[in-house]
Write a protein that holds these residues in place. Structure first.
Motif, PDB file in Angstrom:
ATOM      1  N   ASN A 104      -2.919  -8.534  82.609  1.00 51.26           N
ATOM      2  CA  ASN A 104      -3.056  -7.479  83.626  1.00 51.26           C
ATOM      3  C   ASN A 104      -4.412  -7.563  84.315  1.00 51.26           C
ATOM      4  OD1 ASN A 104      -2.275  -5.343  85.233  1.00 51.26           O
ATOM      5  ND2 ASN A 104      -2.716  -3.771  83.699  1.00 51.26           N
ATOM      6  N   ARG A 106      -9.196  -8.840  94.187  1.00 48.08           N
ATOM      7  CA  ARG A 106     -10.518  -9.471  94.153  1.00 48.08           C
ATOM      8  C   ARG A 106     -10.901  -9.871  92.730  1.00 48.08           C
ATOM      9  NH1 ARG A 106     -12.212  -5.229  98.005  1.00 48.08           N
ATOM     10  NH2 ARG A 106     -12.142  -6.145 100.101  1.00 48.08           N
ATOM     11  N   ALA A 107     -10.195  -9.301  91.751  1.00 47.36           N
ATOM     12  CA  ALA A 107     -10.444  -9.710  90.361  1.00 47.36           C
ATOM     13  C   ALA A 107     -10.117 -11.189  90.175  1.00 47.36           C
ATOM     14  CB  ALA A 107      -9.610  -8.849  89.410  1.00 47.36           C
ATOM     15  N   ASP A 139      -8.082  -4.709  97.032  1.00 44.77           N
ATOM     16  CA  ASP A 139      -9.298  -4.633  96.217  1.00 44.77           C
ATOM     17  C   ASP A 139      -9.029  -5.153  94.798  1.00 44.77           C
ATOM     18  OD1 ASP A 139     -10.732  -3.552  98.314  1.00 44.77           O
ATOM     19  OD2 ASP A 139     -10.247  -1.485  97.760  1.00 44.77           O
ATOM     20  N   LYS A 140      -7.875  -4.820  94.265  1.00 39.61           N
ATOM     21  CA  LYS A 140      -7.553  -5.256  92.906  1.00 39.61           C
ATOM     22  C   LYS A 140      -7.447  -6.777  92.815  1.00 39.61           C
ATOM     23  CE  LYS A 140      -5.149  -1.025  91.462  1.00 39.61           C
ATOM     24  NZ  LYS A 140      -6.041  -0.717  90.325  1.00 39.61           N
ATOM     25  N   ASP A 157       4.228  -5.214  93.824  1.00 41.29           N
ATOM     26  CA  ASP A 157       2.798  -5.548  93.938  1.00 41.29           C
ATOM     27  C   ASP A 157       2.225  -5.104  95.275  1.00 41.29           C
ATOM     28  OD1 ASP A 157       3.129  -6.670  91.479  1.00 41.29           O
ATOM     29  OD2 ASP A 157       3.074  -8.746  92.177  1.00 41.29           O
ATOM     30  N   CYS A 210      -5.355  -7.590  87.261  1.00 43.25           N
ATOM     31  CA  CYS A 210      -5.602  -6.726  88.419  1.00 43.25           C
ATOM     32  C   CYS A 210      -5.357  -5.250  88.120  1.00 43.25           C
ATOM     33  CB  CYS A 210      -4.739  -7.166  89.597  1.00 43.25           C
ATOM     34  SG  CYS A 210      -5.246  -8.736  90.309  1.00 43.25           S
ATOM     35  N   GLN A 211      -5.174  -4.931  86.837  1.00 45.38           N
ATOM     36  CA  GLN A 211      -5.010  -3.533  86.426  1.00 45.38           C
ATOM     37  C   GLN A 211      -3.904  -2.830  87.217  1.00 45.38           C
ATOM     38  OE1 GLN A 211      -6.875  -2.004  83.737  1.00 45.38           O
ATOM     39  NE2 GLN A 211      -7.102  -4.219  83.488  1.00 45.38           N
ATOM     40  N   LEU A 212      -2.721  -3.422  87.227  1.00 47.15           N
ATOM     41  CA  LEU A 212      -1.586  -2.821  87.927  1.00 47.15           C
ATOM     42  C   LEU A 212      -1.187  -1.545  87.206  1.00 47.15           C
ATOM     43  CD1 LEU A 212       0.524  -6.024  88.660  1.00 47.15           C
ATOM     44  CD2 LEU A 212      -1.135  -4.882  90.141  1.00 47.15           C
ATOM     45  N   GLY A 237      -4.453   0.156  96.895  1.00 49.00           N
ATOM     46  CA  GLY A 237      -5.661  -0.644  96.803  1.00 49.00           C
ATOM     47  C   GLY A 237      -5.447  -2.037  96.263  1.00 49.00           C
ATOM     48  N   ILE A 238      -4.262  -2.596  96.500  1.00 52.15           N
ATOM     49  CA  ILE A 238      -3.959  -3.905  95.928  1.00 52.15           C
ATOM     50  C   ILE A 238      -4.913  -4.982  96.425  1.00 52.15           C
ATOM     51  CG2 ILE A 238      -2.250  -4.410  97.720  1.00 52.15           C
ATOM     52  CD1 ILE A 238      -2.226  -5.542  94.014  1.00 52.15           C
ATOM     53  N   VAL A 251       1.185  -1.373  95.494  1.00 51.82           N
ATOM     54  CA  VAL A 251       0.163  -0.830  94.589  1.00 51.82           C
ATOM     55  C   VAL A 251      -1.015  -0.335  95.424  1.00 51.82           C
ATOM     56  CG1 VAL A 251      -1.516  -1.411  92.801  1.00 51.82           C
ATOM     57  CG2 VAL A 251       0.820  -2.289  92.656  1.00 51.82           C
TER      58      VAL A 251
END
Length: 1489
Positions: free
Chosen positions: A641, A663-664, A660-661, A652, A643-645, A657-658, A655
């Motif tokens: 996980n 960017r992980a 920004d997520k 997907d 990208c902390q979904l 702010g996907i 989600v």
């Protein structure tokens, strides 16, 4: 101007005016007095009453030519006055005015002069208005062009009038001709000027351009010639004064309207200046209003190397150029918005050719022929798909009024599509220019001008001698000269520039050298000076080179940040090195990635013989370095996980702010995940690399898939693994010999075994990717863990850590069927591409469907034939598909675009039954019902030689031998024939042995054998050399063999048959391998192996394409028991402990109702399908009716048949039933009769009961045994007296279609019937009247109905695959339909206690369902495993939760144990799921520790 010309034309006939012979010759001023004459003309214009002191001819000799002169004269005077803002134009118009006066001295007066003067005056005034409204440099250029044209006319006129023999010249015919030519020249100049002005006006005012939805087009703004390409810079154009002759030649070609060459090709090797020339031409044509559109391809700009952008981008610019075109284009897009996503051929036709032709024919384009410029074709991927439709359109003159300028390297495909091979061929319609053919002296002069110009703008003083020396070193490569300048002037420091200049001048040059040697030496010098190796420490040198070589080796341009992380260096260190290399590299503003300035640099540095010493990039070494870096990065960064979904319910993309997520997953990790397979395969395969790979795969493979899923890159991941697998020997030979690692890893294993194990792991990973790619998990990443992994094998990499997910409590043998794709029609043919990625199918609607094997989805649909598509085949390279059809044509298609390639191949006079490509892809063979075989040239679409004749009946199948020297054909004349491809002669005698039509033939991969399939139900294998049959025929199919094929290794044969099965055979032994592949519900028309032999694809009349696992596997434990074909009839015993079933497999089977186990061996005796079974009331006997026209009675205890079959029916027996006392049996048949039999004596009682006018499909006794009810295809239900055989009352009518099933209620007062009108109806058994409304809910035929034992419920089974329960009193449906069967439900029955329902289906299974006996509902459900439902898309739903909890893969659904099931009886077993611990929604991440 058209109006002026039209009126003036009336005055020019075949008899021009004749001037008087004694007219004095005027004193024509020389060219030097232009301005004086202009002043005189100005005075005339400002004072119209002023007379000009020139003699005039007599009014009696007035001629029509003078009228035109007066018109032009007046127009020129007005334009002269109006053009005060542009002095030179005024001067020329004044001179022309004086010339007119001279001509008029020898012409008579005119008539209608005033009208003509007014017309021209109006035209010129309009020009002036436009000029004032859009005053600009562009307008000034237009009037400048007008000046040049008028200047030419005036000079020629003055020359003529100054001739010494003017008296002889001014004669009637000569004067008239000169006047007419004068008029045409001036009119043309004005017309061109007016049109250009109108273009500017229209472009700036058109509301069309403002309203057109350009955002629908797939544009590449960066492909415009004037777009910025990175670093804030535009594309370079030629230095002023250079390449002038080349540019002039192109301009002259562009401006010519008389020749037929509508295309011009500039080609040359890298660095010869093609793109700068193209840019300069664009700038020049733009000023002349001749530039219609541009597309500058570039390898380094993704949208500029994607051929799909070209046509829309050109269409967009044509709309900008011509408002009339914009209007038509706008209408086209509005009428068909989908055109923007169609193939290149369709886009070209609709967006460009048709629109342009409409505008061209409307004459709204004026006299100009604008140019479309497409630069650097060789830098665009798949450019052939555009060229193969664009070039023919140009050559067929479908784009009249439009020219095309191309530039590229001299690639083969350019010669091919432009039809240039060696010397310029006739009919190519192409001008060409090879830049290396331009005289070196001309190129040198241009390079000298370029260098001079560049150094003049610097602080460095360079002598003429040194400039000449630098030019000489450059040869014909402008890139060389440009690199020199960039290198020398890079630091903006005169002292440093002087040093670099001297370094370059010190290069030794030989008279005769390789084409690239000068460039190579230059790059050597650039690198030496950039790194300053003489002063650098050894460690610094290594770092510099490592950075440079990493930049060159990466699989896509990346930022300095990625390079620094991959190499473990400081970012500042990398950036500094890149800055030092700005002579050859640059960082783009758009993505901050590092790009090479020219493609010649990577070519140089990767070639050991070119790059100097340490500069050469050892790619194996750097792939090793980057491969290790990829694995290290993935080991450190990949995690669950990532990208902390937040929820498994969200796609997907939805989600919050996907962006920004995501960017992980930084750029380095993205690169590592995407490109590790390539670095790994090209690495040196050291011990360290292999260990890193192994560790990464074991610990991080699932997280790697997660990242690729989040990035939408599962197809890329699959392709990367496929790339690894295809390099089958990458652990052996040269690479593995560099290390003993493979030999020391395990002393018990050799290198081949180790290789096989590693490849097996890669294959396993790829197979899971293919499995996951077809799931919704590709759009919802949490379902990688929740829905895909739980259904994959337990020992899969990393799966052991999975927790709190769906649990497969029981999972028996799964079907070998991997995929089932429904189509819109019966499938006649299937084929699979050589790379295994695409499958093509042809159907009865004339449609060719292309499927993406990885995604399991339809990729493209081609509506190409007007009748059945009988055969399809891929070319060996996968770039073409050939199809044969009932429309008598053979057609070739581009699978990537769906476009037809060339014209149809005409010649056959009947249905084309079979087509095939030769292995070299140059030929196609076709077989037809016209009894001929024909061979075609793929490139020319021409028939090769005469048709191959010899068959005495229809040719059904054809194929080439692997070496293309032979062709095999099969025919309805029962023979197989072999032909010589070159001569068309038959080789030897026909191969005879089949006793019926030959439907299919194929060569073995080694060309030594032929296999054939026939309507005699057999396959035969033949020796090609001798023509003899090899061993006995292959027998097993029970009906016609429709298709045969060899596996790629030649060890197996696959066949498809009318018996609905696919079978696999051992090619050497002739034995059947494993069980038949069953699943199709109709004729199997076509079969094929995948290229890797792991899969079989089949197409059927059941309108499906199916993919099967070719591996038979090893049987574990005892084989599962069950029917091998459709279950047609089921029934409970009177005590509810047994279930009996009858099937298409010709058997009757008995099952334990409590356990689902088969109680004994199948009851065998029937020779055809068993349509109906029933228990005797005491449960001792079983009765069955069959397609073999018999009724049979069986002993339930022993399983043996009692007595002889009951014979009498002359047609199939559809239904049987015992009387309540067990003494009689009733049967119904398609002989339209009902018969009653004495069970004890096994004899018929009385005469047949006759009355039905069609098949009798169902029969039953009343509970008291006094009546019999029957249902028929005559749409009626009839009641009979069981004792007398007489019909009681009138037929029960109401059904609109066949009655398939009926039954008495337990009390005998009602009858229920089911029909193919999709309804269930209840009747009063006494009156025959229908009770209430029909029971509606089924969406397809109702095949079976039954009352519950208490008479309160009715159950029905339908072709819609559902079982439904109804309230017998109200007719309302009780609860939801019982779903689970994957095929039509053929039979249903209640258990004696009413608590269960049994159903038999075409899916070969028997299901037992639980029904609550008290509250008319399904059994009370107390846990989640009894609460879930499954929707049509495969999602499991919980009550009160709208989102899907978990997704069930399609292959697990047919045998899935539903909440209402107590048993599933199937040869393939079943799947039971436990959802009690399954996490979902916001808790989904708890599935991983």
């Amino acid at each position: 101007m058209k109006k002026v010309k039209k009126v003036a034309k009336r005055f020019f006939g075949s008899n021009p005016g004749t001037p008087r012979s004694n007219t004095p010759v005027p004193n024509i001023p020389p060219q030097s007095t232009l301005h004086t004459l202009a002043d005189s003309a100005l005075k005339t214009a400002t004072n119209p009453t002023q007379n000009v002191s020139v003699p005039v001819s007599s009014p009696q000799s007035a001629k029509k030519g003078e009228v035109a002169l007066d018109v032009i004269e007046k127009g020129l005077v007005i334009l002269d006055v109006a053009s005060e803002w542009f002095g030179p134009l005024k001067a020329v118009t004044g001179v022309l005015g004086e010339c007119i006066k001279t001509y008029k001295q020898v012409m008579d007066n005119k008539k209608d002069l005033d009208k003509l003067k007014n017309d021209l005056t109006e035209e010129v005034q309009d020009l002036q208005k436009q000029r004032k409204k859009y005053e600009s440099s562009e307008m000034e250029q237009i009037f400048g062009d007008l000046l040049k044209e008028l200047e030419t006319v005036s000079n020629e006129t003055v020359r003529r009038l100054q001739a010494s023999n003017l008296q002889q010249a001014i004669q009637s015919v000569r004067i008239s001709q000169e006047v007419e030519q004068f008029f045409k020249d001036v009119s043309k100049a004005y017309e061109n000027c007016k049109f250009k002005v109108s273009l500017i006006s229209a472009r700036q005012t058109s509301e069309i351009l403002k309203s057109l939805n350009f955002d629908k087009l797939k544009l590449s703004m960066k492909a415009f010639h004037d777009a910025q390409i990175g670093g804030g810079k535009e594309r370079d154009s030629c230095t002023p004064g250079t390449r002038t002759q080349i540019i002039k030649d192109i301009e002259e070609w562009a401006e010519r309207t008389t020749d037929g060459n509508m295309a011009h090709w500039i080609y040359g090797m890298a660095g010869t200046g093609k793109s700068t020339i193209a840019r300069s031409v664009c700038l020049s044509l733009e000023k002349k209003q001749l530039l219609a559109a541009t597309f500058f391809c570039s390898r380094q700009i993704p949208e500029c190397n994607d051929c799909n952008y070209i046509i829309p981008t050109i269409a967009y610019q044509l709309a900008q150029y011509s408002p009339a075109f914009a209007e038509v284009l706008n209408k086209t897009i509005q009428e068909d918005p989908t055109i923007i996503s169609k193939s290149a051929s369709m886009q070209l036709d609709k967006l460009v050719v048709t629109c342009w032709d409409t505008v061209f024919k409307s004459q709204k384009l004026g006299p100009l022929t604008p140019v479309v410029v497409i630069d650097a074709l060789d830098e665009c991927r798949d450019i052939s798909s555009v060229l193969e439709v664009l070039i023919p359109a140009i050559q067929k003159q479908e784009l009249l009024g439009l020219k095309f300028l191309f530039t590229s390297r001299p690639e083969y495909y350019m010669h091919k599509y432009l039809k240039i091979d060696g010397p310029l061929s006739e009919g190519s319609n192409v001008d060409r220019m090879f830049l290396h053919d331009v005289e070196e002296s001309l190129v040198q002069a241009d390079i000298i001008r370029f260098l001079t110009c560049q150094f003049e703008h610097s602080e460095l003083s360079v002598s003429e001698h040194n400039i000449n020396k630098l030019a000489n070193m450059s040869g014909k490569l402008f890139i060389f000269a440009a690199t020199i300048v960039k290198f020398i002037l890079e630091k903006h420091n005169p002292i440093m520039a002087e040093k670099r200049m001297n370094r370059v001048l010190d290069l030794k040059s030989k008279q005769e050298k390789h084409q690239t040697k000068g460039l190579d030496e230059l790059y050597d010098t650039v690198l030496e000076h950039s790194f300053d190796f003489e002063k650098s420490l050894s460690e610094e040198k290594d770092t510099y080179l490592m950075i440079l070589h990493a930049v060159i080796t990466v699989q896509k341009p990346v930022s300095p940040s990625v390079i620094s992380k991959m190499l473990g260096l400081q970012l500042q260190e990398v950036e500094e090195v890149i800055r030092e290399l700005y002579s050859v590299l640059y960082i783009a503003d758009s993505d901050q990635a590092i790009y090479t300035l020219h493609a010649s640099f990577p070519d140089y540095i990767r070639t050991k013989g070119r790059a100097k010493g340490a500069f050469w990039c050892n790619e194996g070494l750097y792939h090793t370095i980057l491969g290790k870096a990829c694995f290290k990065n993935m080991m450190e960064e990949l995690k669950f996980n990532i990208c902390q979904l937040p929820s498994s319910f969200l796609a997907d993309k939805d989600v919050p702010g996907i962006s920004d997520k995501l960017r992980a997953i930084d750029e380095t990790l993205r690169y590592s995940c995407r490109y590790w397979p390539y670095h790994f395969i090209w690495s040196d395969m050291t011990e360290e690399v292999i260990k890193q790979w192994k560790g990464c795969m074991e610990k991080k493979s699932l997280f790697w898939i997660e990242v690729m899923n989040l990035l939408g890159s599962i197809p890329e991941a699959y392709d990367g693994l496929q790339f690894l697998l295809e390099a089958s020997d990458f652990f052996l030979d040269s690479k593995s010999s560099q290390t003993d690692f493979l030999q020391t890893m395990n002393n018990k294993e050799n290198k081949t075994e180790i290789q096989a194990k590693i490849q097996a792991k890669i294959a396993e990973l790829q197979q899971f990717l293919a499995f996951h790619a077809k799931s919704p998990g590709v759009e919802r990443t949490p379902h990688l863990y929740l829905s895909s992994l739980p259904f994959w094998q337990k020992d899969f990499l990393g799966k052991q850590s999975l927790q709190n997910v769906i649990n497969l409590k029981k999972c028996f043998q799964q079907s070998r069927e991997l995929e089932c794709w429904p189509t819109s029609s019966l499938v006649e043919a299937v084929a699979i591409s050589q790379d295994g990625k695409l499958i093509a199918s042809g159907d009865y609607k004339g449609i060719i469907t292309i499927w993406n094997v990885l995604r399991g989805k339809e990729f493209r649909r081609i509506n190409g034939h007007s009748d059945y598509v009988r055969s399809v085949a891929f070319s060996p390279d996968g770039t073409k598909i050939v199809s044969g059809s009932d429309d008598k044509t053979v057609k070739i298609w581009d699978p990537a675009t769906g476009a037809q390639i060339g014209e149809p191949l005409h010649g056959h006079s009947s249905i084309v039954q079979s087509v095939a490509f030769s292995l070299d892809g140059t030929k196609i063979v076709s077989g037809s019902l016209d009894k001929t075989v024909r061979i075609w040239n793929v490139a020319t679409a021409a028939l090769i030689g005469e048709p191959l004749q010899g068959h005495s009946s229809r040719v059904t199948s054809v194929a080439f031998s692997p070496d293309v020297t032979k062709i095999v054909s099969g025919s309805d004349d029962k023979t197989v024939r072999i032909w010589d491809t070159a001569t068309g002669e038959q080789i030897g005698e026909p191969l005879q042995g089949h006793s019926h039509w030959v439907n299919s033939v194929a060569f073995s991969p080694d060309g030594t054998k032929i296999v054939s399939g026939s309507n005699d139900n057999t396959l035969r294998v033949w020796d090609v050399a001798t023509g003899a049959q090899i061993r006995e025929s292959l027998q097993g199919h029970s009906e016609h063999v429709m298709s045969v094929a060899f596996s790629p290794d030649g060890t197996k044969i696959v066949s498809g048959s009318y018996d609905k099965t696919v079978r696999m055979w051992d090619a050497a032994a002739g034995a059947q391998i494993g069980e038949p592949l069953q699943g199709h519900s109709h004729v199997v028309r076509s079969v094929a192996f995948s290229p890797d032999a792991t899969k079989i694809v089949s197409g059927s009349d059941d309108s499906t394409v199916r993919i099967w696992n070719a591996a038979t596997g090893t049987q574990i434990g005892e084989p599962l028991q069950g029917h091998s074909n459709q279950v047609i009839s089921v029934a409970f015993s009177s005590d509810g402990t047994k279930i009996v079933s009858g099937s298409d497999d010709k058997t009757v089977r008995i099952w334990d109702a409590a356990t689902g186990a088969q109680t004994r061996e199948p009851l065998q005796g029937h020779t055809d399908w068993v349509n109906s079974v029933a228990f005797s009331p005491d449960g001792i006997h079983i009765v069955s009716g069959s397609d073999d026209k018999t009724v049979r009675i069986w002993d339930m205890a022993t399983g043996s048949q009692i007595g002889e079959p009951l014979q009498g029916h002359t047609g199939r027996v559809w239904s049987v039933a015992f009387s309540p006392d067990g003494t009689k049996i009733v049967s119904g048949s398609d002989d339209k009769t009902v018969r009653i039999w004495d069970e004890a004596r096994a004899s018929q009682i009385g005469e047949p009961l006759q009355g039905h006018s069609n098949w009798v499909m169902s029969v039953a006794f009343s509970p008291d045994g006094t009546k019999i009810v029957s249902g028929s295809y005559d749409n009626t239900v009839r009641i009979w007296d069981a004792a007398t055989g007489a019909q009681i009352g009138e037929p029960l009518q109401g059904h609109h279609n066949w009655v398939r099933s009926m039954a008495f209620s337990p009390d005998g007062t009602k009858i229920v019937s089911g029909s193919t009108d999709n309804t269930v109806r209840i009747w009063d058994a006494t009156t025959g009247a229908q009770i209430g409304e029909s029971l509606q809910g089924h969406s397809d035929w109702v095949i079976s109905v039954a009352f519950s034992p208490d008479g309160t419920k009715i159950v029905s089974g339908s072709d819609d695959k559902t079982v439904r329960i109804w309230d017998a009193a109200t007719g309302a449906q009780i609860g939801e339909p019982l779903q689970g069967h994957s095929d039509l439900v053929r039979s249903v029955a209640f258990s004696p206690d009413g608590g269960r329902i049994v159903s038999g289906s075409g899916d070969k299974t028997i299901r037992v369902w639980e029904v609550h006996a008290d509250d008319n509902s399904l059994v009370a459900q107390t846990d989640i495993n009894k609460l879930w439902t499954l929707d049509d898309d495969g999602w499991v739903h919980f009550p009160n939760i709208s989102h899907g909890i978990v997704w069930i893969p399609p292959q697990f659904r047919p045998l899935l144990w539903r909440p209402q099931n107590s048993h599933i009886i199937s040869r393939q077993g079943y799947t039971m799921i436990d959802l009690s611990e399954c996490v979902y929604g916001e808790d989904w991440a708890k599935c991983w520790p």
